[in-house]
Design an enzyme around this catalytic site. Structure first.
Site, PDB file in Angstrom:
ATOM      1  N   GLU A   1      23.873  25.558 -23.008  1.00  0.00           N
ATOM      2  CA  GLU A   1      24.156  26.666 -23.929  1.00  0.00           C
ATOM      3  C   GLU A   1      24.818  27.838 -23.210  1.00  0.00           C
ATOM      4  O   GLU A   1      25.730  28.479 -23.735  1.00  0.00           O
ATOM      5  CB  GLU A   1      22.867  27.124 -24.609  1.00  0.00           C
ATOM      6  CG  GLU A   1      22.360  26.114 -25.618  1.00  0.00           C
ATOM      7  CD  GLU A   1      20.964  26.426 -26.119  1.00  0.00           C
ATOM      8  OE1 GLU A   1      20.665  27.598 -26.403  1.00  0.00           O
ATOM      9  OE2 GLU A   1      20.149  25.491 -26.220  1.00  0.00           O
TER      10      GLU A   1
ATOM     11  N   LYS B   1      41.893  43.167 -11.622  1.00  0.00           N
ATOM     12  CA  LYS B   1      40.993  42.462 -10.712  1.00  0.00           C
ATOM     13  C   LYS B   1      39.632  42.091 -11.283  1.00  0.00           C
ATOM     14  O   LYS B   1      39.182  40.955 -11.121  1.00  0.00           O
ATOM     15  CB  LYS B   1      40.836  43.278  -9.428  1.00  0.00           C
ATOM     16  CG  LYS B   1      42.047  43.105  -8.503  1.00  0.00           C
ATOM     17  CD  LYS B   1      41.979  43.975  -7.311  1.00  0.00           C
ATOM     18  CE  LYS B   1      42.950  45.096  -7.232  1.00  0.00           C
ATOM     19  NZ  LYS B   1      43.953  45.334  -8.236  1.00  0.00           N
TER      20      LYS B   1
ATOM     21  N   THR C   1      34.179  10.759 -35.616  1.00  0.00           N
ATOM     22  CA  THR C   1      35.182  11.726 -36.066  1.00  0.00           C
ATOM     23  C   THR C   1      34.467  12.502 -37.165  1.00  0.00           C
ATOM     24  O   THR C   1      33.629  11.939 -37.880  1.00  0.00           O
ATOM     25  CB  THR C   1      36.452  11.059 -36.648  1.00  0.00           C
ATOM     26  OG1 THR C   1      36.083  10.301 -37.802  1.00  0.00           O
ATOM     27  CG2 THR C   1      37.127  10.138 -35.638  1.00  0.00           C
TER      28      THR C   1
ATOM     29  N   SER D   1      38.892  51.978  -6.883  1.00  0.00           N
ATOM     30  CA  SER D   1      38.647  50.560  -7.180  1.00  0.00           C
ATOM     31  C   SER D   1      37.829  49.886  -6.087  1.00  0.00           C
ATOM     32  O   SER D   1      37.612  48.678  -6.125  1.00  0.00           O
ATOM     33  CB  SER D   1      39.981  49.833  -7.358  1.00  0.00           C
ATOM     34  OG  SER D   1      40.828  50.026  -6.236  1.00  0.00           O
TER      35      SER D   1
ATOM     36  N   LYS E   1       8.558  22.857 -26.669  1.00  0.00           N
ATOM     37  CA  LYS E   1       9.998  22.967 -26.502  1.00  0.00           C
ATOM     38  C   LYS E   1      10.511  22.630 -25.110  1.00  0.00           C
ATOM     39  O   LYS E   1       9.896  22.934 -24.108  1.00  0.00           O
ATOM     40  CB  LYS E   1      10.470  24.395 -26.843  1.00  0.00           C
ATOM     41  CG  LYS E   1      10.379  24.753 -28.299  1.00  0.00           C
ATOM     42  CD  LYS E   1      11.283  23.951 -29.214  1.00  0.00           C
ATOM     43  CE  LYS E   1      12.738  24.292 -29.040  1.00  0.00           C
ATOM     44  NZ  LYS E   1      13.073  25.620 -29.569  1.00  0.00           N
TER      45      LYS E   1
ATOM     46  N   TYR F   1      55.135  49.060 -10.628  1.00  0.00           N
ATOM     47  CA  TYR F   1      53.688  49.241 -10.619  1.00  0.00           C
ATOM     48  C   TYR F   1      53.258  50.400 -11.511  1.00  0.00           C
ATOM     49  O   TYR F   1      53.886  51.450 -11.542  1.00  0.00           O
ATOM     50  CB  TYR F   1      53.186  49.503  -9.180  1.00  0.00           C
ATOM     51  CG  TYR F   1      51.685  49.714  -9.129  1.00  0.00           C
ATOM     52  CD1 TYR F   1      50.820  48.627  -9.046  1.00  0.00           C
ATOM     53  CD2 TYR F   1      51.137  50.989  -9.224  1.00  0.00           C
ATOM     54  CE1 TYR F   1      49.441  48.810  -9.038  1.00  0.00           C
ATOM     55  CE2 TYR F   1      49.764  51.186  -9.212  1.00  0.00           C
ATOM     56  CZ  TYR F   1      48.919  50.092  -9.123  1.00  0.00           C
ATOM     57  OH  TYR F   1      47.566  50.277  -9.107  1.00  0.00           O
TER      58      TYR F   1
ATOM     59  N   GLN G   1      45.550  48.119 -11.903  1.00  0.00           N
ATOM     60  CA  GLN G   1      44.292  48.034 -11.150  1.00  0.00           C
ATOM     61  C   GLN G   1      43.224  47.316 -11.988  1.00  0.00           C
ATOM     62  O   GLN G   1      42.246  46.811 -11.455  1.00  0.00           O
ATOM     63  CB  GLN G   1      43.832  49.443 -10.766  1.00  0.00           C
ATOM     64  CG  GLN G   1      42.607  49.482  -9.889  1.00  0.00           C
ATOM     65  CD  GLN G   1      42.392  50.859  -9.292  1.00  0.00           C
ATOM     66  OE1 GLN G   1      43.078  51.243  -8.366  1.00  0.00           O
ATOM     67  NE2 GLN G   1      41.449  51.618  -9.852  1.00  0.00           N
TER      68      GLN G   1
END
Ligand code: ARG
Length: 460
Positions: A289, A324, A154, A22, A282, A316, A321
């Site tokens: 977005e 994260k 609304t 990791s 444009k 565990y 792992q």
């Protein structure tokens, strides 16, 4: 050689080595890992579990490693699997045998739990600061627009008159809840799992209260099995991030609508919009977005971790792992979105005349006010509602607005109408009459602004 090589006869398969490791993503917890180890070594020394001079040597060694990592002089290796074993083996390679005493009365299970908590804890504090900066921008913008008429919607249909200031303060209140949600999460997670060991603590006379205190936690966690199995704090954090992103995404959606030619309520600053590769005219709201799009990514992280955790037995398991990357990605995403979005709002150019035109443009957003006028003259609301419904119908047929009808036309449907109906329909009066708590009246929005200002001031 692996730190756990003792009982093995063969080298790890190289694909497994990569698969299992990791370090590629947990290296970013190097500072928390070193801080945690320094607290652990300090406590071991104080408790006489290791010699005081050994503790000192370990701490010096760890501090030197921290400096070297920050200066970019350390290369981690996948052979050492994760950040915890990379740092520990580096320490031993530098200070010799004494380094091997650091892992006394500790497991990687409580180590990773404490490191990860400290990491998330710091990031929450950072994110809160960034949200508060955004609040300040919203307040500034709202102050400038307490009287800027804006239709409230609304079903995306113009509904009742409001102001841009009122609208912006709605988002300020959402962000306020996001801050307090993160604060709640912070408070709940601020218990120290260090000392839980692999799952059942240890027979050494460790002092968990001391390490908790050294690391700034309010107290040690209460059950060692839970301490190493729990990732609720990360899930709760991802949940708070998801709700925060949902708020940003709704805001983003409104900005996207508002800068369309159909609305033209705002124009984004050139620095916060983009062009098209083919259509020369444009100007696109890409920032908004992307914020809307990245919301999906943060939701994804939440679902990832909920799903990783849902079926694993105590304590565990290596599945954990996988906790994260999703959290790191959510942190990076939120920290990237917030400041750019806030700056886009800060710099956008508001077009009050277009907002006003929409509010005035024969869309009857003062129809409720017209009914309320009749109620004040003694009519029951349901009856008043029907009368105004008929008036609206007449207006649509004749191409009129409520406020352009003549008094005779009003009186045709109800003799409760008098000359003062025009005052009642006047848009500014419609807004400023709504001074109930939470309403869009100028005085009330000013109070809402002051409340958010106080909230920010308490925290800065
Ligand atoms: N790299 C591991 C993780 O992130 C550290 C904990 C490993 N513990 C273990 N028993 N294998 O979860």
């Amino acid at each position: 050689m692996k730190l756990w090589a003792g009982r093995f006869q063969k080298e790890t398969d190289s694909a497994v080595n990569d698969f299992n490791s990791s370090i590629a993503f947990d290296a970013r917890m190097y500072r928390q890992d070193i801080t945690g180890s320094i607290a652990h070594a300090t406590m071991l020394g104080e408790q006489g579990i290791i010699e005081a001079h050994e503790a000192e040597k370990i701490i010096e060694g760890l501090k030197a490693i921290l400096v070297d990592i920050e200066e970019g002089n350390v290369e981690f290796t996948v052979d050492m699997e994760d950040i915890h074993m990379n740092i520990e083996s580096l320490l031993t390679s530098r200070i010799g045998q004494t380094g091997k005493r650091l892992h006394t009365a500790r497991s990687r299970n409580d180590q990773v739990a404490v490191d990860f908590r400290m990491y998330v804890r710091e990031e929450i504090q950072d994110i809160i600061k960034i949200i508060l900066d955004f609040e300040t921008i919203l307040v500034k913008k709202a102050k400038a627009h307490v009287s800027t008429l804006l239709p409230g919607y609304t079903h995306l249909q113009r509904a009742q008159p409001s102001t841009l200031g009122h609208h912006l303060m709605a988002y300020a209140n959402m962000l306020k809840r996001d801050v307090t949600r993160l604060e709640d999460c912070l408070e709940r997670m601020n218990e120290c799992p260090l000392g839980a060991g692999a799952l059942a603590t240890t027979t050494y006379p460790i002092d968990r209260t001391r390490t908790a205190e050294l690391l700034g936690f309010s107290k040690p966690t209460d059950n060692s099995l839970d301490s190493v199995s729990d990732r609720d704090f990360a899930i709760e954090f991802l949940c708070a991030c998801s709700i925060l992103m949902m708020h940003l995404s709704r805001f983003a959606e409104e900005i996207i609508l508002w800068c369309s030619w159909e609305f033209k309520y705002v124009e984004l600053d050139d620095a916060y919009s983009t062009g098209s590769s083919i259509m020369p005219q444009k100007k696109n709201p890409d920032v908004a977005e992307l914020v809307r799009g990245k919301t999906g990514r943060v939701y994804g992280s939440l679902i990832t971790l909920l799903t990783v955790m849902k079926g694993i037995p105590l304590a565990y398991n290596k599945d954990m792992q996988e906790d994260k990357e999703c959290v790191f990605d959510a942190i990076d995403t939120v920290k990237m979105c917030l400041p750019v979005f806030a700056a886009m709002i800060d710099t956008m150019n508001v077009k009050p005349e277009n907002m006003r035109r929409s509010a005035m443009d024969g869309c009857f957003i003062n129809a409720t006010d017209c009914a309320d006028y009749l109620v004040k003259k003694g009519l029951p609301f349901r009856e008043a509602y029907m009368v105004v419904g008929k008036l609206v119908h007449t207006c649509i047929e004749k191409g009129e607005k409520l406020d352009t009808l003549s008094l005779e036309e009003f009186q045709e449907v109800s003799d409760c109408f008098h000359e003062d109906i025009y005052q009642a329909l006047y848009m500014n009066n419609c807004v400023n009459g709504r001074k109930a708590i939470g309403g869009p009246a100028r005085t009330e929005v000013n109070r809402q602004i002051a409340a958010i200002e106080a909230f920010v001031a308490e925290r800065t």
